[in-house]
Design a protein around this motif. Structure first.
Motif, short mmCIF file in Angstrom:
data_model
loop_
_atom_site.label_atom_id
_atom_site.label_comp_id
_atom_site.label_asym_id
_atom_site.label_seq_id
_atom_site.Cartn_x
_atom_site.Cartn_y
_atom_site.Cartn_z
N ALA A 1 0.83 -1.21 0.00
CA ALA A 1 0.00 0.00 0.00
C ALA A 1 0.86 1.26 0.00
O ALA A 1 0.60 2.21 -0.75
CB ALA A 1 -0.93 -0.01 1.21
N VAL B 1 2.51 1.78 -3.42
CA VAL B 1 1.58 2.34 -4.40
C VAL B 1 1.41 3.85 -4.18
O VAL B 1 1.42 4.63 -5.14
CB VAL B 1 0.21 1.65 -4.34
N TYR C 1 -1.62 -0.15 -10.37
CA TYR C 1 -3.00 -0.63 -10.38
C TYR C 1 -3.08 -2.11 -10.01
O TYR C 1 -4.05 -2.54 -9.36
CB TYR C 1 -3.65 -0.38 -11.73
N TRP D 1 -2.68 -2.31 -6.23
CA TRP D 1 -3.87 -1.76 -5.58
C TRP D 1 -5.05 -2.72 -5.70
O TRP D 1 -5.80 -2.92 -4.74
CB TRP D 1 -4.20 -0.42 -6.22
N SER E 1 -5.09 6.17 0.04
CA SER E 1 -5.02 7.14 -1.06
C SER E 1 -4.84 8.56 -0.56
O SER E 1 -4.43 9.44 -1.33
CB SER E 1 -6.28 7.05 -1.93
#
Length: 307
Positions: A18, A21, A240, A243, A259
């Protein structure tokens, strides 16, 4: 809830994924700025998606769903979102602020969901929309008072908002595609959708770019190609894919809060790598946009506890 149905715990590997990303998506705005020094926005769009599809398209099977969803997503997310975002960064939007303003896609998605899918807006979302609206007014104040806009222009601001709206439109397309497809293959969908924007971007470049710039990509420095490869392989495919893996393993409300780190990384990267300057009004707008996202993500839970 039984042990068989309980969601998997957030492991160290998941946490690292996480955060990785967030780091990729936060720094990809700097990569866009670097690439746009030598490429036009339309050339950058074509190059991004050429990198995104090669070589994966040779190994990933086409998703089993109607072609209209692949074309619609490729046009909305590729040509729409990133075409407008690249134009925004080219005509006067900083990497730092783009990372924040693009997050308003959450609220455009809610609006489109209400208008097209008849989804109701929760009280937390309504409060978030109000905070976001005030935040956008703060950003707009830079262009009302001469000399306060910093390194951005009104045109760049509007184009960035339009890019966020197109991102929201692509979210609606994905929802409709998932509803129409029992076994939705996210990786295949992303790879084959990345094929769609290439020809439109090449056509737009031939139609609107200055003829003197049409072959500028042949003399672009290595930094430009590294930036473009980063956008195609890291930000588009790897980001992507990681995620999506997290969303498959954990509930959305446990993954989505990460995010919030994208604007933080984006602002920091823009200020450190590019020397972005942020005005007082822009800091106020950033604070309100982030507050609106926090309200939208956690407000429902807080209201539920009070109830």
């Amino acid at each position: 809830m039984t042990a068989a149905t309980a969601p998997a715990s957030f492991s160290t590997r998941d946490l690292i994924s996480a955060l990785f990303v967030v780091l990729i998506w936060g720094t990809n705005f700097v990569a866009m700025k670097v690439g746009l020094r030598d490429l036009t926005p339309f050339q950058m769009g074509a190059a991004r998606y050429i990198f995104a599809v090669l070589p994966l398209i040779l190994f990933v099977r086409p998703p089993k769903l109607p072609v209209k969803w692949i074309v619609a997503y490729g046009l909305c997310q590729g040509v729409g979102q990133f075409g407008l975002l690249f134009l925004s960064l080219k005509v006067g939007m900083s990497a730092s602020l783009a990372s924040v303003i693009l997050q308003t896609q959450v609220f455009f998605t809610a609006f489109f969901g209400f208008a097209l899918l008849h989804e109701r807006a929760s009280r937390a979302l309504q409060a978030g929309l109000l905070l976001a609206a005030v935040g956008l007014v703060c950003f707009g104040m830079n262009y009302v008072q001469p000399g306060h806009a910093g390194a951005t222009t009104a045109g760049g601001f509007v184009l960035c908002l339009a890019a966020a709206a197109m991102w929201a439109a692509s979210n609606i397309v994905v929802r409709r595609a998932q509803q129409a497809t029992p076994q939705f293959d996210v990786v295949g969908f992303m790879v084959w959708c990345s094929l769609v924007p290439i020809l439109p971007f090449i056509g737009l470049s031939l139609a609107f770019d200055d003829p003197a710039t049409r072959w500028s990509w042949t003399s672009a420095p290595l930094s430009t190609w590294i930036s473009t490869a980063y956008l195609g392989w890291m930000a588009t495919i790897l980001g992507y894919a990681m995620w999506t893996r997290l969303l498959k393993r954990h509930p959305v409300n446990r993954v989505a809060p990460f995010s919030l780190g994208v604007p933080v990384v984006g602002i920091s990267a823009g200020m450190i790598a590019l020397g972005d300057v942020i005005t007082g009004w822009q800091w106020a707008g950033i604070a309100l946009i982030v507050a609106s996202l926090i309200c939208t993500m956690f407000g429902g839970r807080w209201l539920g506890r009070r109830g």
